[in-house]
Motif scaffolding. Structure first.
Motif, PDB file in Angstrom:
ATOM      1  N   UNK A   1       0.851  -1.182   0.000  1.00 29.21           N
ATOM      2  CA  UNK A   1       0.000   0.000   0.000  1.00 29.21           C
ATOM      3  C   UNK A   1       0.888   1.234   0.000  1.00 29.21           C
ATOM      4  N   UNK A   2       0.555   2.197  -0.792  1.00 30.49           N
ATOM      5  CA  UNK A   2       1.318   3.432  -0.851  1.00 30.49           C
ATOM      6  C   UNK A   2       0.762   4.412   0.180  1.00 30.49           C
ATOM      7  N   UNK A   3       1.594   4.786   1.148  1.00 32.60           N
ATOM      8  CA  UNK A   3       1.183   5.758   2.152  1.00 32.60           C
ATOM      9  C   UNK A   3       1.425   7.152   1.599  1.00 32.60           C
ATOM     10  N   UNK A   4       0.395   7.991   1.693  1.00 30.37           N
ATOM     11  CA  UNK A   4       0.534   9.353   1.182  1.00 30.37           C
ATOM     12  C   UNK A   4      -0.364  10.284   1.977  1.00 30.37           C
ATOM     13  N   UNK A   5      -0.022  11.560   1.894  1.00 32.68           N
ATOM     14  CA  UNK A   5      -0.788  12.568   2.596  1.00 32.68           C
ATOM     15  C   UNK A   5       0.046  13.820   2.763  1.00 32.68           C
ATOM     16  N   UNK A   6      -0.557  14.876   3.268  1.00 33.85           N
ATOM     17  CA  UNK A   6       0.177  16.133   3.451  1.00 33.85           C
ATOM     18  C   UNK A   6       1.141  16.052   4.631  1.00 33.85           C
ATOM     19  N   UNK A   7       2.184  16.857   4.553  1.00 30.45           N
ATOM     20  CA  UNK A   7       3.155  16.927   5.652  1.00 30.45           C
ATOM     21  C   UNK A   7       2.540  17.633   6.848  1.00 30.45           C
ATOM     22  N   UNK A   8       3.027  17.281   8.029  1.00 28.19           N
ATOM     23  CA  UNK A   8       2.605  17.956   9.250  1.00 28.19           C
ATOM     24  C   UNK A   8       3.175  19.373   9.253  1.00 28.19           C
ATOM     25  N   UNK A   9       2.397  20.329   9.722  1.00 26.71           N
ATOM     26  CA  UNK A   9       2.857  21.715   9.805  1.00 26.71           C
ATOM     27  C   UNK A   9       3.962  21.837  10.853  1.00 26.71           C
ATOM     28  N   UNK A  10       3.801  21.145  11.974  1.00 30.29           N
ATOM     29  CA  UNK A  10       4.778  21.254  13.063  1.00 30.29           C
ATOM     30  C   UNK A  10       5.961  20.292  12.911  1.00 30.29           C
ATOM     31  N   UNK A  11       5.764  19.184  12.217  1.00 27.72           N
ATOM     32  CA  UNK A  11       6.811  18.178  12.019  1.00 27.72           C
ATOM     33  C   UNK A  11       6.816  17.776  10.542  1.00 27.72           C
ATOM     34  N   UNK A  12       7.436  18.568   9.662  1.00 23.52           N
ATOM     35  CA  UNK A  12       7.362  18.313   8.221  1.00 23.52           C
ATOM     36  C   UNK A  12       7.946  16.976   7.773  1.00 23.52           C
ATOM     37  N   UNK A  13       8.732  16.329   8.631  1.00 26.57           N
ATOM     38  CA  UNK A  13       9.268  15.013   8.274  1.00 26.57           C
ATOM     39  C   UNK A  13       8.207  13.923   8.412  1.00 26.57           C
ATOM     40  N   UNK A  14       7.035  14.273   8.931  1.00 27.28           N
ATOM     41  CA  UNK A  14       5.966  13.307   9.173  1.00 27.28           C
ATOM     42  C   UNK A  14       4.720  13.647   8.369  1.00 27.28           C
ATOM     43  N   UNK A  15       3.871  12.643   8.200  1.00 30.53           N
ATOM     44  CA  UNK A  15       2.565  12.871   7.595  1.00 30.53           C
ATOM     45  C   UNK A  15       1.696  13.577   8.617  1.00 30.53           C
ATOM     46  N   UNK A  16       1.084  14.691   8.247  1.00 33.31           N
ATOM     47  CA  UNK A  16       0.128  15.341   9.130  1.00 33.31           C
ATOM     48  C   UNK A  16      -1.195  14.602   9.102  1.00 33.31           C
ATOM     49  N   UNK A  17      -1.410  13.890   8.015  1.00 28.23           N
ATOM     50  CA  UNK A  17      -2.643  13.149   7.795  1.00 28.23           C
ATOM     51  C   UNK A  17      -2.318  12.071   6.775  1.00 28.23           C
ATOM     52  N   UNK A  18      -2.768  10.864   7.007  1.00 27.17           N
ATOM     53  CA  UNK A  18      -2.620   9.804   6.015  1.00 27.17           C
ATOM     54  C   UNK A  18      -3.938   9.663   5.269  1.00 27.17           C
ATOM     55  N   UNK A  19      -3.866   9.713   3.969  1.00 17.76           N
ATOM     56  CA  UNK A  19      -5.071   9.592   3.158  1.00 17.76           C
ATOM     57  C   UNK A  19      -5.498   8.132   3.053  1.00 17.76           C
ATOM     58  N   UNK A  20      -6.798   7.885   2.926  1.00 20.36           N
ATOM     59  CA  UNK A  20      -7.273   6.505   2.784  1.00 20.36           C
ATOM     60  C   UNK A  20      -6.691   5.849   1.538  1.00 20.36           C
ATOM     61  N   UNK A  21      -6.525   4.533   1.631  1.00 13.36           N
ATOM     62  CA  UNK A  21      -6.021   3.741   0.505  1.00 13.36           C
ATOM     63  C   UNK A  21      -7.139   2.798   0.089  1.00 13.36           C
ATOM     64  N   UNK A  22      -7.338   2.694  -1.207  1.00 16.05           N
ATOM     65  CA  UNK A  22      -8.384   1.815  -1.738  1.00 16.05           C
ATOM     66  C   UNK A  22      -7.800   1.008  -2.881  1.00 16.05           C
ATOM     67  N   UNK A  23      -8.021  -0.301  -2.856  1.00 17.38           N
ATOM     68  CA  UNK A  23      -7.591  -1.141  -3.963  1.00 17.38           C
ATOM     69  C   UNK A  23      -8.616  -2.228  -4.196  1.00 17.38           C
ATOM     70  N   UNK A  24      -8.587  -2.776  -5.391  1.00 17.72           N
ATOM     71  CA  UNK A  24      -9.552  -3.802  -5.759  1.00 17.72           C
ATOM     72  C   UNK A  24      -8.813  -5.083  -6.098  1.00 17.72           C
ATOM     73  N   UNK A  25      -9.245  -6.167  -5.469  1.00 22.25           N
ATOM     74  CA  UNK A  25      -8.718  -7.491  -5.777  1.00 22.25           C
ATOM     75  C   UNK A  25      -9.647  -8.139  -6.791  1.00 22.25           C
ATOM     76  N   UNK A  26      -9.108  -8.933  -7.698  1.00 16.71           N
ATOM     77  CA  UNK A  26      -9.955  -9.545  -8.741  1.00 16.71           C
ATOM     78  C   UNK A  26     -11.073 -10.425  -8.195  1.00 16.71           C
ATOM     79  N   UNK A  27     -10.832 -11.040  -7.031  1.00 16.81           N
ATOM     80  CA  UNK A  27     -11.853 -11.907  -6.437  1.00 16.81           C
ATOM     81  C   UNK A  27     -11.668 -11.926  -4.923  1.00 16.81           C
ATOM     82  N   UNK A  28     -12.762 -12.138  -4.207  1.00 20.69           N
ATOM     83  CA  UNK A  28     -12.681 -12.233  -2.752  1.00 20.69           C
ATOM     84  C   UNK A  28     -11.900 -13.485  -2.377  1.00 20.69           C
TER      85      UNK A  28
END
Length: 140
Positions: A57-84
């Protein structure tokens, strides 16, 4: 001609998953309030499905204002598998996090089951999932 059509379609059906099986949508959300995930550290979450290779899973999101080396928020990740999958689905991997209150950074090995309901599998990663594990033996 009729015998040729199944031969042509077989690779397409196999690459799409089991013929006739419904796809599975997996949603991973993050509800983190007391910890920040380090953007520069090698955090690597993967979706593990019984009988299949881990799907990173690719983690992504905006940087933290107070700690720019960290994610201030992690965005949801969505993926589709061909079958359950027939078996268990889990979210695993190392996350490098820093607690905002205690100001301590640590590596957490995440291993969460992902409940599957119908054609959707959802999991939300919370602060509790990333809390340090307490030892039963003080001083160890």
């Amino acid at each position: 001609m009729r015998a040729l059509l199944p031969r042509l379609l077989a690779p397409l059906l196999l690459s799409a998953g089991v013929a006739g099986a419904a796809p599975l949508t997996v949603e991973v959300r993050f509800d983190l309030r007391a910890v920040l995930v380090n953007r520069e550290a090698p955090s690597a979450l993967s979706l593990h499905v019984a009988g299949g290779a881990p799907r990173p899973l690719r983690l992504r999101g905006p940087a933290s204002v107070t700690h720019p080396e960290s994610f201030g928020l992690l965005l949801p990740v969505r993926l589709t598998l061909p079958a359950a999958p027939a078996g268990e689905v889990s979210l695993r991997g190392p996350l490098f996090v820093c607690g905002l209150r205690e100001r301590v950074c640590r590596r957490i090995e995440l291993n969460l089951p992902v409940p599957v309901t119908g054609g959707v599998a959802r999991v939300t990663v919370t602060d509790a999932d990333l809390a340090p594990r307490r030892s039963l033996w003080p001083g160890r």
